[in-house]
Scaffold this motif. Structure first.
Motif, PDB file in Angstrom:
ATOM      1  N   ILE A  44     -27.051  62.317 -36.947  1.00 51.08           N
ATOM      2  CA  ILE A  44     -27.287  63.453 -36.043  1.00 51.08           C
ATOM      3  C   ILE A  44     -26.426  64.639 -36.459  1.00 51.08           C
ATOM      4  O   ILE A  44     -26.886  65.777 -36.486  1.00 51.08           O
ATOM      5  N   GLU A  45     -25.170  64.390 -36.817  1.00 48.66           N
ATOM      6  CA  GLU A  45     -24.277  65.466 -37.249  1.00 48.66           C
ATOM      7  C   GLU A  45     -24.751  66.092 -38.562  1.00 48.66           C
ATOM      8  O   GLU A  45     -24.697  67.312 -38.731  1.00 48.66           O
ATOM      9  N   VAL A  47     -27.855  66.311 -39.663  1.00 50.69           N
ATOM     10  CA  VAL A  47     -29.023  67.136 -39.331  1.00 50.69           C
ATOM     11  C   VAL A  47     -28.586  68.406 -38.625  1.00 50.69           C
ATOM     12  O   VAL A  47     -29.090  69.498 -38.916  1.00 50.69           O
ATOM     13  N   SER A  48     -27.639  68.289 -37.717  1.00 49.54           N
ATOM     14  CA  SER A  48     -27.131  69.463 -36.994  1.00 49.54           C
ATOM     15  C   SER A  48     -26.526  70.483 -37.956  1.00 49.54           C
ATOM     16  O   SER A  48     -26.748  71.695 -37.826  1.00 49.54           O
ATOM     17  N   ARG A  49     -25.797  70.003 -38.944  1.00 51.36           N
ATOM     18  CA  ARG A  49     -25.209  70.929 -39.930  1.00 51.36           C
ATOM     19  C   ARG A  49     -26.280  71.548 -40.827  1.00 51.36           C
ATOM     20  O   ARG A  49     -26.173  72.720 -41.184  1.00 51.36           O
ATOM     21  N   GLU A  51     -29.204  72.286 -39.856  1.00 51.78           N
ATOM     22  CA  GLU A  51     -29.812  73.312 -39.006  1.00 51.78           C
ATOM     23  C   GLU A  51     -28.932  74.559 -38.925  1.00 51.78           C
ATOM     24  O   GLU A  51     -29.419  75.674 -39.098  1.00 51.78           O
ATOM     25  N   ARG A  52     -27.657  74.362 -38.665  1.00 52.65           N
ATOM     26  CA  ARG A  52     -26.735  75.507 -38.520  1.00 52.65           C
ATOM     27  C   ARG A  52     -26.543  76.263 -39.829  1.00 52.65           C
ATOM     28  O   ARG A  52     -26.627  77.482 -39.874  1.00 52.65           O
ATOM     29  N   ARG A  53     -26.255  75.547 -40.896  1.00 52.08           N
ATOM     30  CA  ARG A  53     -25.915  76.208 -42.161  1.00 52.08           C
ATOM     31  C   ARG A  53     -27.121  76.741 -42.920  1.00 52.08           C
ATOM     32  O   ARG A  53     -26.997  77.696 -43.687  1.00 52.08           O
ATOM     33  N   ARG A  57     -34.876  74.228 -38.267  1.00 56.15           N
ATOM     34  CA  ARG A  57     -34.985  73.357 -37.100  1.00 56.15           C
ATOM     35  C   ARG A  57     -35.659  72.069 -37.547  1.00 56.15           C
ATOM     36  O   ARG A  57     -36.706  72.105 -38.195  1.00 56.15           O
ATOM     37  N   GLN A  60     -36.228  65.957 -33.585  1.00 58.32           N
ATOM     38  CA  GLN A  60     -35.431  64.755 -33.381  1.00 58.32           C
ATOM     39  C   GLN A  60     -36.101  63.519 -33.988  1.00 58.32           C
ATOM     40  O   GLN A  60     -35.428  62.661 -34.566  1.00 58.32           O
ATOM     41  N   MET A  63     -35.307  62.676 -37.678  1.00 56.60           N
ATOM     42  CA  MET A  63     -33.977  62.205 -38.081  1.00 56.60           C
ATOM     43  C   MET A  63     -34.018  60.805 -38.656  1.00 56.60           C
ATOM     44  O   MET A  63     -33.214  60.462 -39.514  1.00 56.60           O
TER      45      MET A  63
END
Length: 88
Positions: A44-45, A47-49, A51-53, A57, A60, A63
């Motif tokens: 999850i982390e 994928v979150s990074r 998305e942010r960097r 999008r 879920q 993943m």
């Protein structure tokens, strides 16, 4: 096989390495993230990074596709505009 530029591949590999706290050069494309010590929260982390960097999008449900570096490249490439993924 994804069509990511070498720079984007390096960035994806580095994000995975940062989350897993392993040197990027120790992550073989076909070695599973689980073998590298990843658990579901780490995925999850990661994928979150992405998305942010990378400004993307990722749903879920997608993943679960993230199992190794190759699938990470494919997942990122699928969500980036084609011109950006190819470096155009």
């Amino acid at each position: 096989m994804s069509d990511l530029t070498p720079a984007l591949r390096t960035q994806v590999r580095q994000i995975v390495a940062d989350v897993l706290e392993v040197p990027a050069d120790e992550i073989a494309e076909d070695k599973s993230l689980e073998d590298l010590g990843a658990d579901s929260l780490m995925v999850i982390e990661i994928v979150s990074r992405f998305e942010r960097r990378l400004g993307i999008r990722i749903a879920q449900e997608e993943m679960t596709e993230l199992v190794d570096l190759r699938t990470a490249y494919d997942l990122v490439a699928r969500h980036l505009p084609s011109s950006e993924a190819a470096g155009v």
